[in-house]
Structures are given as structure tokens and as C-alpha cells.
Scaffold this active site. Structure first.
Site, PDB file in Angstrom:
ATOM      1  N   GLU A 173      10.621  48.168  38.500  1.00  0.00           N
ATOM      2  CA  GLU A 173      11.369  49.028  39.410  1.00  0.00           C
ATOM      3  C   GLU A 173      12.872  48.764  39.374  1.00  0.00           C
ATOM      4  O   GLU A 173      13.606  49.226  40.240  1.00  0.00           O
ATOM      5  CB  GLU A 173      10.842  48.853  40.837  1.00  0.00           C
ATOM      6  CG  GLU A 173       9.356  49.124  40.974  1.00  0.00           C
ATOM      7  CD  GLU A 173       9.036  50.577  41.285  1.00  0.00           C
ATOM      8  OE1 GLU A 173       9.714  51.165  42.135  1.00  0.00           O
ATOM      9  OE2 GLU A 173       8.082  51.109  40.683  1.00  0.00           O
ATOM     10  N   HIS A 252      10.585  47.431  48.065  1.00  0.00           N
ATOM     11  CA  HIS A 252      11.481  46.766  47.118  1.00  0.00           C
ATOM     12  C   HIS A 252      12.133  45.583  47.822  1.00  0.00           C
ATOM     13  O   HIS A 252      12.345  45.608  49.046  1.00  0.00           O
ATOM     14  CB  HIS A 252      12.581  47.709  46.623  1.00  0.00           C
ATOM     15  CG  HIS A 252      12.096  48.795  45.717  1.00  0.00           C
ATOM     16  ND1 HIS A 252      12.584  50.081  45.790  1.00  0.00           N
ATOM     17  CD2 HIS A 252      11.189  48.794  44.712  1.00  0.00           C
ATOM     18  CE1 HIS A 252      11.981  50.828  44.881  1.00  0.00           C
ATOM     19  NE2 HIS A 252      11.138  50.079  44.223  1.00  0.00           N
ATOM     20  N   CYS A 373      20.290  51.407  47.897  1.00  0.00           N
ATOM     21  CA  CYS A 373      19.444  52.190  46.986  1.00  0.00           C
ATOM     22  C   CYS A 373      20.282  53.133  46.138  1.00  0.00           C
ATOM     23  O   CYS A 373      19.936  53.423  44.991  1.00  0.00           O
ATOM     24  CB  CYS A 373      18.433  53.019  47.772  1.00  0.00           C
ATOM     25  SG  CYS A 373      17.117  52.061  48.554  1.00  0.00           S
TER      26      CYS A 373
END
Length: 441
Positions: A173, A252, A373
Site C-alpha cells: 500500500e 494504514h 493521505c
């Protein structure tokens, strides 16, 4: 690294920004599924935040959005005919696939890839591994386009090495599960990789695994990235994410921890064996011989896991401004959660950070993406920065041009029903073509 600085590459929100609730384990994404989105507001909010970061004396650039919808995805699963027919059939028969084809989640460039700067790598080049994002369909379709974009941006092979995504079975990721710590950006640092599962079978060390949501990052993927980047094993720390945190909405690591140079902010429920884990990170950092690492651990008694996720406190950008001050760029939600607002005031008083700035990013936040993000951090020296396409740097003139572009092409509102409208396809294509005239890429 001569003249090294950390560059923030922010992803521009795409014109198809919508709330389809596609993110597994992302509570905001799932909780706001079906809401009518505001793509124009979304891109303008992100640009305003990026402009403010540039105003701090931080190098700021942008990445273009990916073209949507991905009609190739829909055709590959059996929908045929012209564009209008494909969209209509997908809406009738497989609305989830239609939503995936329209997803603008590439705007969260913390997932674009993992970056190791020249100071850490064996060959002295900046290495980038594009993430495969194989844990979710709507994100996995980004990987090919992201790789091509990264090769356009970091094109000089004497300075950069851009690696293909890992095999899909090794779920990766990107930088959202990676933190680099160093006394100064241009000095050799340590790289902390956070994983939830060991490998392709989804196994977790010690048999401890999440019960509600799957772990997205695999240790085998993180180890592969460290090897291909040529990192010194003595400067790499592999850390297991807490299953409790994953089940609590921490999909995350950047939802539960954030670092900048010699400072690490982390919630006490972030990692398995937290005390020993933080001790390993400290010892690895101090092995560099450049001072001590400051670790600020936030007790669950002070800020619950639920409030940390709700506010996105740790998804704030932790930055070193041009004048050396340490600044936190937070979503407005941090002000609205009383315990988080109080903690930030204490951090300012105690000198943990020098300034806290709040931004309205509610369009991104409703989909589960905060300030951190939206950006990929890339430590670059002067020669590497000079090699970046000039049109990507966010100057005042380019900011104004991008705002004008968004006002011209972006829908004000977008509902799920409109994803079958071929007129929206035309709008997205026209926006993409016009963007070339603004950023030249």
C-alpha cells in the site's frame, strides 16, 4: 545530499470524486457511502491546503488525477457496446464494478509508492516502488498508470530508479505504511515499514490477526521494497501493526502514527508489543550516531483509538517549514474533537510542534483521506528537484490556473446515479486534456 529538502507531491482530486464506500476497513468511506459528493469543492480544498504548505517555505508539487472511468475494466468483465451502453449495463448489473471504474482514489498519493532518498540507498539514487494496491479492486487499477506517471516525473535514470509494482499476491500500500526518520532530511536515516500480515496467505506473526478487517500491508512486500531499494538492513525496522488498531479503522499506519526527522508521534495502540517496538526504533535511529529520537506516545486514556480515527490526528502532515519550525497541518476535525484539540494545544505549549494549522478537507475526509493521505513525501537534493517537470511545481500562478481549470470542468455535485451518464465521461476527458496546458504533463 547537497541542498536536500522534502518535497510534498499532492494528488489533484479527480472530477469523478464520489462516495461509493469502496475502502475495506476505512470507516469514513463505508460510513458515508451513497452521499452526494462535491468534486469541485474537493479539488479546491486540496489545492488550498497545498498552497498553504508552499507558503510555509516547503517545496510543493502536484500529481495529475488519473483519467476515469476505466472503461477497460468494465469491458474486461464482460460489458460490451459503446461507452454509453457499457455504463448503463454496468449500473444495472454490477454497480460496485461501475463505482470502482469511476473511483478517483489515486488522489491519495501516500499510496502511490514507497520512496527511499539517495542518502539511504546503496547506489545513491532516489528509489521509488510503485504500490500494487492489490487489496481492493478500485485501487489496484491505479498501479499501471501510477507507474507510468512516476517514470515521467522521475525520468532521469542517473538520479532516479522507479520500480514496477510487486506481484499482486504481495499486497503493498505504499508510503502510507512507511516512515523515514533522520536528523536532517539530507542525512542517512532509518526506514520503518509497518505491516499487518506476514505474506500471501494472510498469516500474522504469533497468530494474532484482526477479526473484522483484513490487514492490507504484507511484511513480505515491505521486505521486497527494502531489498530492491538497496537499503542497509541495519537501518530498516519491520514493525507489526496492532490488530486492535486495524479493527478500529486504522487501515494504514498513517492513521495512527506520523514522523518527521527526529520526531515520531504515535498512539499507544499502534503496534504489537508497543514498548519493545518503540525501543527497537529508538535503538536503530540512535545507531546512526546523530542524536536521539524523540518519541511522543499518546495514551488511549488521553485520546481513544476511536477519537484518533475520527479526528485523523495522526493523518496530519508533520512538516519542517522553510524557517526550521515544526508545523502540523491538520484537518478541521481535530478542532472538533475536544480531547484532540486539547492535546494539540499541549504539544504547542511543550514545544513538540511550533504551529498547528487547520484546513477544511471534508470532501476528502468523508472518503477517509486526510492531509497526509493527499501527499507523497520525497526527500530530494537540488539536482533531483531540477529534474522534475517544471509544470508540476505549485507556484502562485499555477495555483490560480488550476483553480480556474477546476471551476471550468469539475461538477459541482455528483451522485451515484450520474456515474452512468456518458456526458460525465466527456467532461472527464476534456478536463484531462485541458490540464496538460496547465502542468504540461
Amino acid at each position: 545530499m547537497s541542498g536536500a529538502a522534502e518535497v510534498q507531491f499532492d494528488g489533484l482530486v479527480g472530477p469523478s470524486h464520489n462516495y461509493a464506500g469502496l475502502g475495506p476497513g476505512n470507516l469514513a468511506s463505508r460510513g458515508n457511502r451513497g452521499l452526494v459528493s462535491e468534486p469541485r469543492a474537493a479539488v479546491l480544498q486540496g489545492l488550498a491546503k497545498a498552497r498553504a504548505v508552499a507558503g510555509l517555505g516547503v517545496a510543493q508539487a502536484v500529481f495529475p488525477p488519473q483519467l476515469r472511468p476505466d472503461l477497460g475494466l468494465l469491458r474486461s468483465v464482460g460489458f460490451s457496446g459503446d461507452d454509453a451502453a457499457v455504463l448503463w449495463k454496468a449500473q444495472q448489473e454490477a454497480p460496485g464494478l461501475l463505482a470502482a471504474a469511476w473511483s478517483s482514489s489515486a488522489m491519495w498519493t501516500a499510496n502511490a509508492g514507497t520512496v527511499s532518498p539517495s542518502a539511504d540507498t546503496a547506489d545513491g539514487r532516489l528509489h521509488v516502488s510503485a504500490a500494487n494496491l492489490s487489496s481492493a479492486l478500485h485501487r489496484s487499477i491505479e498501479a499501471g498508470l501510477t507507474t507510468r506517471m512516476l517514470r515521467r516525473v522521475f525520468a532521469d535514470e542517473a538520479l532516479f530508479a522507479v520500480h514496477d509494482p510487486l506481484p499482486a499476491a504481495l499486497s503493498d500500500e505504499g508510503a502510507a505504511n512507511h516512515t523515514r526518520l533522520a536528523a536532517e532530511h539530507g542525512e542517512t536515516g532509518i526506514e520503518v515499514f509497518v505491516y499487518g500480515a506476514e505474506g500471501p496467505r494472510g498469516s500474522v506473526a504469533g497468530g494474532v490477526e484482526p477479526r473484522t478487517f483484513n490487514a492490507r500491508q504484507m511484511r513480505s512486500a515491505s521486505e521486497a521494497v527494502a531489498r530492491r531499494h538497496g537499503l542497509d538492513p541495519e537501518g530498516v525496522v519491520m514493525v507489526q501493526q496492532s490488530p486492535v488498531a486495524i479493527d478500529g479503522g486504522v487501515f494504514h499506519n498513517d492513521v495512527i502514527a506520523v514522523g518527521d526527522r527526529d520526531l515520531l508521534l504515535v498512539h499507544e495502540l499502534a503496534y504489537v508489543g508497543q514498548a519493545a517496538t518503540l525501543d527497537r526504533i529508538r535503538r536503530c535511529y540512535e545507531g546512526l550516531g546523530r542524536g536521539t529520537l524523540r518519541v511522543v506516545e499518546v495514551a488511549a486514556e488521553r485520546v481513544s483509538l476511536e477519537d484518533a480515527v475520527r479526528s485523523y490526528l495522526f493523518n496530519s502532515q508533520l512538516l519542517t517549514a522553510g524557517d526550521g519550525r515544526r508545523v502540523m497541518v491538520c484537518p478541521e476535525q481535530c478542532q472538533r474533537v475536544e480531547c484532540v484539540g486539547g492535546l494539540l494545544e499541549d504539544w504547542k505549549r511543550d514545544g513538540v510542534v511550533d504551529e498547528v494549522l487547520f484546513f477544511d478537507l471534508h470532501q476528502s475526509m468523508r472518503n477517509g483521506g486526510g492531509p497526509a493521505c493527499l501527499r507523497l513525501r520525497v526527500v530530494m537534493d537540488a539536482a533531483q528537484r531540477a529534474a522534475i517537470p517544471a509544470g508540476l511545481w505549485l507556484t502562485e500562478e499555477r495555483y490560480a490556473a488550476l483553480c480556474n481549470w477546476a471551476e471550468r470542468f469539475y461538477p459541482e455535485r455528483l451522485s451515484a446515479e450520474e456515474l452512468a451518464d456518458p456526458g460525465l465521461v466527456r467532461v472527464c476527458r476534456e478536463a484531462k486534456e485541458a490540464l496538460v496546458g496547465v502542468i504540461g504533463l
